[in-house]
Motif scaffolding. Structure first.
Motif, PDB file in Angstrom:
ATOM      1  N   ILE A  78       0.842  -1.201   0.000  1.00 33.57           N
ATOM      2  CA  ILE A  78       0.000   0.000   0.000  1.00 33.57           C
ATOM      3  C   ILE A  78       0.875   1.248   0.000  1.00 33.57           C
ATOM      4  CG2 ILE A  78      -1.653   1.322   1.370  1.00 33.57           C
ATOM      5  CD1 ILE A  78      -2.880  -1.334   2.244  1.00 33.57           C
ATOM      6  N   THR A  79       1.948   1.230   0.796  1.00 34.30           N
ATOM      7  CA  THR A  79       2.857   2.378   0.810  1.00 34.30           C
ATOM      8  C   THR A  79       3.459   2.593  -0.566  1.00 34.30           C
ATOM      9  OG1 THR A  79       3.447   1.715   3.050  1.00 34.30           O
ATOM     10  CG2 THR A  79       4.812   3.384   2.018  1.00 34.30           C
ATOM     11  N   ALA A  80       3.932   1.499  -1.176  1.00 36.10           N
ATOM     12  CA  ALA A  80       4.578   1.635  -2.481  1.00 36.10           C
ATOM     13  C   ALA A  80       3.600   2.173  -3.514  1.00 36.10           C
ATOM     14  CB  ALA A  80       5.134   0.284  -2.923  1.00 36.10           C
ATOM     15  N   LEU A  81       2.433   1.530  -3.613  1.00 38.69           N
ATOM     16  CA  LEU A  81       1.470   1.952  -4.624  1.00 38.69           C
ATOM     17  C   LEU A  81       0.929   3.343  -4.305  1.00 38.69           C
ATOM     18  CD1 LEU A  81      -0.559  -1.356  -5.133  1.00 38.69           C
ATOM     19  CD2 LEU A  81       1.295  -0.452  -6.528  1.00 38.69           C
ATOM     20  N   GLY A  82       0.637   3.590  -3.008  1.00 39.89           N
ATOM     21  CA  GLY A  82       0.065   4.872  -2.624  1.00 39.89           C
ATOM     22  C   GLY A  82       1.020   6.022  -2.876  1.00 39.89           C
ATOM     23  N   LEU A  83       2.264   5.873  -2.440  1.00 41.18           N
ATOM     24  CA  LEU A  83       3.224   6.961  -2.633  1.00 41.18           C
ATOM     25  C   LEU A  83       3.524   7.155  -4.117  1.00 41.18           C
ATOM     26  CD1 LEU A  83       5.818   6.681   0.251  1.00 41.18           C
ATOM     27  CD2 LEU A  83       4.153   8.477  -0.185  1.00 41.18           C
ATOM     28  N   GLY A  84       3.624   6.039  -4.862  1.00 41.86           N
ATOM     29  CA  GLY A  84       3.850   6.157  -6.298  1.00 41.86           C
ATOM     30  C   GLY A  84       2.717   6.931  -6.943  1.00 41.86           C
ATOM     31  N   PHE A  85       1.499   6.585  -6.567  1.00 43.49           N
ATOM     32  CA  PHE A  85       0.323   7.232  -7.148  1.00 43.49           C
ATOM     33  C   PHE A  85       0.279   8.717  -6.783  1.00 43.49           C
ATOM     34  CE2 PHE A  85      -4.143   8.483  -6.458  1.00 43.49           C
ATOM     35  CZ  PHE A  85      -4.588   8.411  -7.764  1.00 43.49           C
ATOM     36  N   LEU A  86       0.460   9.018  -5.492  1.00 46.50           N
ATOM     37  CA  LEU A  86       0.409  10.424  -5.071  1.00 46.50           C
ATOM     38  C   LEU A  86       1.556  11.212  -5.702  1.00 46.50           C
ATOM     39  CD1 LEU A  86      -0.574  10.057  -1.319  1.00 46.50           C
ATOM     40  CD2 LEU A  86      -2.016  10.701  -3.262  1.00 46.50           C
ATOM     41  N   GLY A  87       2.712  10.551  -5.846  1.00 43.71           N
ATOM     42  CA  GLY A  87       3.834  11.217  -6.510  1.00 43.71           C
ATOM     43  C   GLY A  87       3.472  11.602  -7.933  1.00 43.71           C
ATOM     44  N   ILE A  88       2.792  10.696  -8.635  1.00 44.73           N
ATOM     45  CA  ILE A  88       2.401  10.997 -10.013  1.00 44.73           C
ATOM     46  C   ILE A  88       1.390  12.142 -10.029  1.00 44.73           C
ATOM     47  CG2 ILE A  88       1.187  10.063 -12.016  1.00 44.73           C
ATOM     48  CD1 ILE A  88       2.524   7.369 -11.375  1.00 44.73           C
ATOM     49  N   VAL A  89       0.421  12.081  -9.095  1.00 43.26           N
ATOM     50  CA  VAL A  89      -0.584  13.159  -9.026  1.00 43.26           C
ATOM     51  C   VAL A  89       0.100  14.509  -8.807  1.00 43.26           C
ATOM     52  CG1 VAL A  89      -2.421  14.112  -7.589  1.00 43.26           C
ATOM     53  CG2 VAL A  89      -2.460  11.694  -8.212  1.00 43.26           C
ATOM     54  N   TYR A  90       1.018  14.540  -7.831  1.00 45.62           N
ATOM     55  CA  TYR A  90       1.709  15.798  -7.523  1.00 45.62           C
ATOM     56  C   TYR A  90       2.564  16.246  -8.694  1.00 45.62           C
ATOM     57  CZ  TYR A  90       4.806  19.080  -5.140  1.00 45.62           C
ATOM     58  OH  TYR A  90       5.520  20.187  -4.785  1.00 45.62           O
ATOM     59  N   GLY A  91       3.273  15.269  -9.286  1.00 42.14           N
ATOM     60  CA  GLY A  91       4.146  15.608 -10.403  1.00 42.14           C
ATOM     61  C   GLY A  91       3.378  16.158 -11.596  1.00 42.14           C
ATOM     62  N   ARG A  92       2.208  15.600 -11.869  1.00 41.47           N
ATOM     63  CA  ARG A  92       1.397  16.096 -12.980  1.00 41.47           C
ATOM     64  C   ARG A  92       0.901  17.498 -12.678  1.00 41.47           C
ATOM     65  NH1 ARG A  92      -0.177  12.651 -17.001  1.00 41.47           N
ATOM     66  NH2 ARG A  92      -1.642  14.276 -17.614  1.00 41.47           N
ATOM     67  N   ALA A  93       0.485  17.720 -11.430  1.00 38.61           N
ATOM     68  CA  ALA A  93      -0.050  19.029 -11.064  1.00 38.61           C
ATOM     69  C   ALA A  93       1.051  20.089 -11.061  1.00 38.61           C
ATOM     70  CB  ALA A  93      -0.715  18.954  -9.691  1.00 38.61           C
ATOM     71  N   GLY A  98       3.806  19.902 -12.847  1.00 39.80           N
ATOM     72  CA  GLY A  98       4.490  19.958 -14.133  1.00 39.80           C
ATOM     73  C   GLY A  98       5.783  19.170 -14.187  1.00 39.80           C
ATOM     74  N   GLN A  99       6.097  18.455 -13.114  1.00 39.98           N
ATOM     75  CA  GLN A  99       7.328  17.656 -13.115  1.00 39.98           C
ATOM     76  C   GLN A  99       7.177  16.425 -13.996  1.00 39.98           C
ATOM     77  OE1 GLN A  99      10.198  17.777 -11.258  1.00 39.98           O
ATOM     78  NE2 GLN A  99       9.841  19.282  -9.660  1.00 39.98           N
ATOM     79  N   ILE A 100       5.949  15.893 -14.044  1.00 43.05           N
ATOM     80  CA  ILE A 100       5.692  14.695 -14.842  1.00 43.05           C
ATOM     81  C   ILE A 100       4.772  15.092 -15.990  1.00 43.05           C
ATOM     82  CG2 ILE A 100       4.600  12.427 -14.852  1.00 43.05           C
ATOM     83  CD1 ILE A 100       5.439  12.023 -12.028  1.00 43.05           C
ATOM     84  N   ARG A 101       5.302  14.961 -17.213  1.00 46.83           N
ATOM     85  CA  ARG A 101       4.481  15.299 -18.367  1.00 46.83           C
ATOM     86  C   ARG A 101       3.972  14.054 -19.081  1.00 46.83           C
ATOM     87  NH1 ARG A 101       4.751  20.585 -18.642  1.00 46.83           N
ATOM     88  NH2 ARG A 101       6.599  21.487 -17.676  1.00 46.83           N
ATOM     89  N   SER A 102       4.775  13.011 -19.091  1.00 47.49           N
ATOM     90  CA  SER A 102       4.313  11.765 -19.710  1.00 47.49           C
ATOM     91  C   SER A 102       4.652  10.620 -18.776  1.00 47.49           C
ATOM     92  CB  SER A 102       5.008  11.556 -21.053  1.00 47.49           C
ATOM     93  OG  SER A 102       6.347  11.184 -20.831  1.00 47.49           O
ATOM     94  N   SER A 103       4.093   9.458 -19.115  1.00 46.48           N
ATOM     95  CA  SER A 103       4.351   8.291 -18.265  1.00 46.48           C
ATOM     96  C   SER A 103       5.849   8.008 -18.198  1.00 46.48           C
ATOM     97  CB  SER A 103       3.604   7.076 -18.808  1.00 46.48           C
ATOM     98  OG  SER A 103       4.035   6.812 -20.121  1.00 46.48           O
ATOM     99  N   ASN A 104       6.565   8.328 -19.280  1.00 50.75           N
ATOM    100  CA  ASN A 104       7.993   8.037 -19.283  1.00 50.75           C
ATOM    101  C   ASN A 104       8.730   8.797 -18.184  1.00 50.75           C
ATOM    102  OD1 ASN A 104       7.599   6.378 -21.377  1.00 50.75           O
ATOM    103  ND2 ASN A 104       8.636   7.628 -22.914  1.00 50.75           N
ATOM    104  N   ASP A 105       8.250   9.987 -17.822  1.00 45.53           N
ATOM    105  CA  ASP A 105       8.902  10.747 -16.748  1.00 45.53           C
ATOM    106  C   ASP A 105       8.825   9.983 -15.429  1.00 45.53           C
ATOM    107  OD1 ASP A 105       9.475  12.758 -18.493  1.00 45.53           O
ATOM    108  OD2 ASP A 105       7.682  13.919 -18.018  1.00 45.53           O
TER     109      ASP A 105
END
Lengths: 504, 503
Positions: free
Chosen positions: B293-308, B310-317
């Protein structure tokens, strides 16, 4: 050529392999739920037990997935072996051993010789369980790069040999007794007491070796290398990996040669005498040696790399060697990520029973097709090749197919040994284009090191020519054995008459 | 004193070479021990345990054949890599630094250390998650607060590992130890039952004691010793106030976090929820799932934050971030490889078991009785713990020796078990043989490249001593005042035999 280009263009639209495995996992989740909703079910041909599609969207599967995640990950079959080998390989590569020892030699050798040797080594490597998958592709890539050729061609040749040539070998491998046991059980359904030996396909397997080695070498030099074109080393790649040999290397090489001799002598001591350490204590067989190949290669590469590095001056203190091993592991970062997603995809796929259902269903369809014996045999080879794309365990698949097809072909006068041989042909030729193969992550990771951004689609497009050549080639040889009534192995004729069952 | 330990310790070779040398030493000792015919009698099973020569054909074959499995069977490896896949994304998008930065800057000094130690102590509910999540988090929190990250890391490590014997709830270790104690007690009193809650009250009492001790050591001893920390390039530390974009991204991530918590609650809370044990209804599976849960949750929240942000623009990032995190784990993987083999050698040679047996025999032969002997049990288990990590394996060896012995003088099996646990946990943090020690070292080296084992041990030693003193003090308090150490469990009982009553 144009077709391959088009395939590669489509293939380049496929997302990053990590993401692709995520999508595939999602797809399996949905497919399993749909299949379970329709009540998809079949009978296991051997046990007669019902096998039902199991929806993955259930509490118990979710609970298992979440609570066992780290275990599912590290239990991914080659994971430990890959990282073990990489530790040794990292030292050997970065000390300059591989480029220094072989680069010069390879540059002078005639071009087709290198791929021939690589494919040949790949075919023979299946004796050592999975060590070939882990050692040969990275080694072949380094060799090709050191020879100034495209490293991906080296990876392709090695993978084609190891995986596509899985059913060819000069010796009996660990797979043979496994398959023969299943074949025998299936044959006994029709002729009780029928025995199938581990050597049932031996002559055929030996014949495949030169045929596949030459075909693989030709595909590499004629099709793959011209398509790949000139390789430009990416900046991320360590320059040391490709450093040309010079005078100081000679002295270092000589010393490494002596060390290698010493290692060989030590290994011989562990293997040759009766009751030696790497022999099975009860049967005296060399099975423990084959299982220890990963450890032996990893340790040898590390030791030889350290010896060479010390003589050459690339390793001055122990922390230099430690650092080299760490760099080797750091290069495998993408492999760890790929192994993580692939491990979960394969685990979920197995829990869903979809692979088993596909194999049973395909067998049923072919059986109902009403073809004559030889077309049916070819159809069977194709079916095995197709199922292999989704379910790569050779023995698990055969456990499903043998009880259906062995008795059926016996009824048509084809021996169980021949049916098993046909199965192996189909089973191995498509290994190299199966995205579900557990070795895909390591092959991709190695390729990405030399060509950043290399994806699953490009890998499939590169491997397809080998599969398209190997499959008809091996089928042709098999039919030749049948037409000329050449035994497939000692006392294993291709045809059988049910009136007087072959005693074999 | 600490400086001296640090100097000596740092003269040791690098962690990897240390494990290689120790393994070699172990091989030599095993050869000598097996030639000398070293053996002991397992007090539980009565079987003879012999020192096994690591150079014998069987162990050499096992070493070579099982190498990849010995490696991946190293318990923390899969857990650590799994969690790092998710943390890698959350960290590289800046989510962790941003989320912590605002939170901790206003927290008063001792309180932060107290909170981190407390969180560490409570984390033992979730099996290994404490080591993987809290230890790096402690360092990040302190760095974000402008304090020395090693101090935060040490506080988290002390709580997680040194405070292993304290908790507010009954952990998965309790039934394990209780079962062993019960078997040992039944040697004298057939039918004697030791419950999983045998040490519960004592464990609860230890929570605030250990937390206070951890906070005290961190702020009074460790931080003054470490001085100020010079940031290392490449380590994200958010010292500045967040930008407008970051604040917005944090707000978005906050909403998603709430959603995620709701999903997890749905998986855990309702009757028959997927993360409840279908048979017993307990939430054991949830604790086991915390890593995932920690791994998936933090990964997911990281992607959410990164998209918001602008750090993550595509899945490759995002994939590149995870890959980068894996790359930083390379030195840990190498360490895990050598440590896994060292620990396997220790187990294969039986040397750990023999050491425990010898220790038990010596204590018994010492002729001391009652409470002083109980304190010696604490010290013995603390010492043996330096070499043999597994709590249940060690107790399986010691319980059959000690439990009947103490029952004879009127001390309950539960009290003996409590003494064992206190000793067993406090030295976890100063032994490089503990299977998570390499991970903690690698985490510390991120902030202090080249940090040696000696510095790490010197940093942890004050915690270890403080926890030992506090643990013994608390135990004595329970014993002398006759307070129940668990529901319905008194520290004293009627002596079984008429040898010397203590109560």
């Amino acid at each position: 050529m144009a077709l391959l280009d088009r395939i590669e263009r489509w293939a380049s639209l496929i997302p990053h392999p990590v993401l692709l495995f995520c999508w595939l996992t999602l797809f399996v989740l949905v497919a399993s739920a749909v299949a379970a909703a329709f009540g998809l079910e079949a009978r296991h041909p051997a046990t007669g037990d019902p096998v039902a599609a199991d929806s993955l969207l259930q509490g118990r599967h979710l609970r298992r997935l979440l609570s066992e995640m780290p275990q599912i990950f590290t239990a991914f079959p080659p994971f430990g072996s890959v990282l073990t080998i990489v530790i040794g390989l990292g030292i050997a590569e970065r000390s300059g051993l591989i480029a220094g020892s072989l680069g010069d030699l390879l540059r002078r050798a005639p071009p087709p010789l290198l791929p021939l040797a690589v494919v040949f080594a790949g075919i023979l490597s299946s004796i050592a369980v999975d060590a070939g998958f882990l050692v040969l592709p990275p080694l072949a890539a380094a060799l090709f790069a050191a020879a100034g050729r495209h490293p991906v061609a080296g990876i392709a040749a090695a993978y084609a040999g190891v995986s596509g040539g899985f059913s060819a070998n000069l010796l009996i491998t660990g797979l043979d007794p496994l398959l023969a046991g299943l074949t025998q059980a299936a044959a006994a359904l029709l002729v009780p007491g029928y025995t199938v030996l581990a050597t049932a396909n031996w002559f055929l397997m030996v014949t495949f070796v030169p045929a596949l080695a030459i075909a693989g070498a030709l595909v590499t030099t004629r099709l793959i290398e011209p398509r790949l074109g000139q390789w430009v080393a990416p900046e991320s790649l360590d320059g040391l990996l490709l450093a040309p040999a010079d005078r100081r290397d000679r002295a270092a090489l000589v010393r490494t040669g002596w060390a290698a001799l010493g290692l060989l002598a030590g290994l011989a001591l562990l293997v040759v005498p009766p009751g030696a350490v790497l022999r099975d204590p009860s049967s005296g067989s060399l099975e423990p040696l084959f299982q220890a190949v990963v450890a032996i290669i990893a340790l040898s590469l590390a030791i030889l790399g350290i010896v060479y590095g010390r003589a050459r001056g690339t390793i001055r203190t122990s922390s230099d060697a430690v650092h080299m091993a760490e760099r080797g592991l750091a290069d495998m970062a993408i492999y760890i990520l790929l192994a993580f997603v692939a491990a979960h995809f394969l685990a979920l796929f197995a829990w869903s029973n979809l692979g088993t259902l596909m194999a049973i269903g395909g067998g049923g369809l072919l059986r109902a097709s009403g073809l004559g014996p030889v077309p049916l045999l070819l159809g069977f080879i194709l079916l095995c090749g197709l199922i292999n794309l989704f379910m790569t365990s050779a023995s698990a698949k055969w456990a499903l197919l043998a009880p259906v097809f062995v008795p059926m072909f016996m009824g048509a006068g084809l021996s169980p040994e021949l049916t098993q041989a046909a199965y192996r042909v189909g089973d191995s030729a498509t290994n190299i284009i199966a995205p579900t193969m557990v070795y895909v992550p390591i092959i991709l990771a190695v390729a990405m090191r030399y060509v950043p951004g290399f994806g699953l689609g490009q890998l499939m497009a590169t491997m397809l020519p080998y599969a398209l050549v190997f499959l008809p080639l091996m089928s042709g040889i098999l039919l030749l054995f049948l037409a000329l009534d050449i035994p497939l192995g000692p006392g294993a004729p291709p045809s059988v008459s049910l009136a007087a069952p072959s005693p074999s | 004193m600490l400086d001296w330990i640090e100097r000596i310790g740092n003269r040791l070779p690098s962690a990897i070479m240390l494990f290689l040398w120790l393994s070699l030493l172990l091989v030599l000792i095993s050869v000598v021990a097996s030639l000398a015919g070293l053996a002991g009698t397992h007090p539980g099973t009565g079987e003879t345990v012999q020192a096994v020569n690591l150079l014998s054909a069987e162990t050499v074959r096992r070493f070579l054949v099982e190498m990849p499995r010995t490696f991946t069977g190293f318990p923390p490896l899969g857990t650590v890599l799994t969690v790092m896949i998710g943390i890698g994304i959350a960290e590289r998008t800046g989510l962790i630094a941003a989320a912590l930065g605002g939170m901790v800057r206003r927290v008063p000094g001792p309180f932060l250390a107290f909170a981190i130690t407390l969180a560490g102590i409570l984390s033992s509910l979730a099996v290994d998650a404490g080591y993987v999540v809290l230890v790096p988090l402690g360092a990040a929190l302190f760095a974000a607060a402008g304090r020395h990250p090693l101090a935060g890391l040490a506080a988290a490590f002390a709580g997680t590992s040194g405070g292993y014997s304290a908790n507010l709830l009954v952990t998965s270790l309790d039934p394990l130890l209780g079962g062993i104690s019960q078997t040992a007690a039944q040697m004298l009193l057939p039918g004697y039952e030791v419950l999983a809650t045998a040490n519960w009250f004592l464990m609860i009492a230890l929570v605030p004691m250990f937390s206070l001790a951890g906070a005290f050591v961190t702020t009074r001893i460790i931080e003054p010793r470490l001085g100020t920390w010079e940031p290392v390039p490449g380590v994200p530390v958010s010292a500045e106030l967040p930008t407008a974009a970051e604040t917005r991204a944090l707000r978005v991530t906050g909403w998603w976090t709430l959603g995620l918590v709701a999903v997890i609650a749905a998986l855990v809370v309702p009757d028959g929820a997927p993360l409840k044990d279908p048979a017993t209804g307990r939430i054991e599976p949830f604790f086991q799932a915390i890593v995932a849960i920690t791994a998936l949750g933090l990964g997911f929240l990281g992607i959410v934050y990164g998209r918001a942000s602008g750090q993550i623009r595509s899945s490759n990032d995002a994939i590149a971030m995870s890959e980068d995190a894996m790359r930083t784990m390379a030195s840990y993987i190498l360490l895990a490889f050598v440590a896994a083999h060292f620990l396997a050698f220790f187990a294969w040679s039986n040397l750990g078991i023999l050491l425990a047996i010898a220790g038990g025999d010596m204590l018994r032969a010492s002729g001391i009785g009652g409470i002083p002997l109980l304190l010696l049990v604490v010290l013995t288990s603390a010492f043996i713990n330096l070499f043999l990590g597994s709590a249940s394996a060690k107790w399986a060896l010691l319980a059959p020796v000690f439990i009947p012995m103490f029952m004879l003088v009127g001390i309950t099996p539960e009290a003996t078990q409590a003494a064992y646990r206190i000793g067993d946990s406090v030295t976890n943090i100063i032994t490089p043989l503990m299977s998570y020690f390499p991970l903690v070292l690698v985490a510390a080296q991120r902030y202090m490249p080249g940090l040696g084992i000696g510095s790490m041990i010197a940093t942890m030693l004050p915690f270890s001593i403080a926890f030992l003193v506090v643990g013994i003090g608390t135990l004595l308090l329970f014993l002398l005042a006759g307070i129940p150490i668990g529901p319905g469990t008194l520290p004293f009982m009627d002596p079984i035999a008429p040898t010397g009553a203590t109560s």
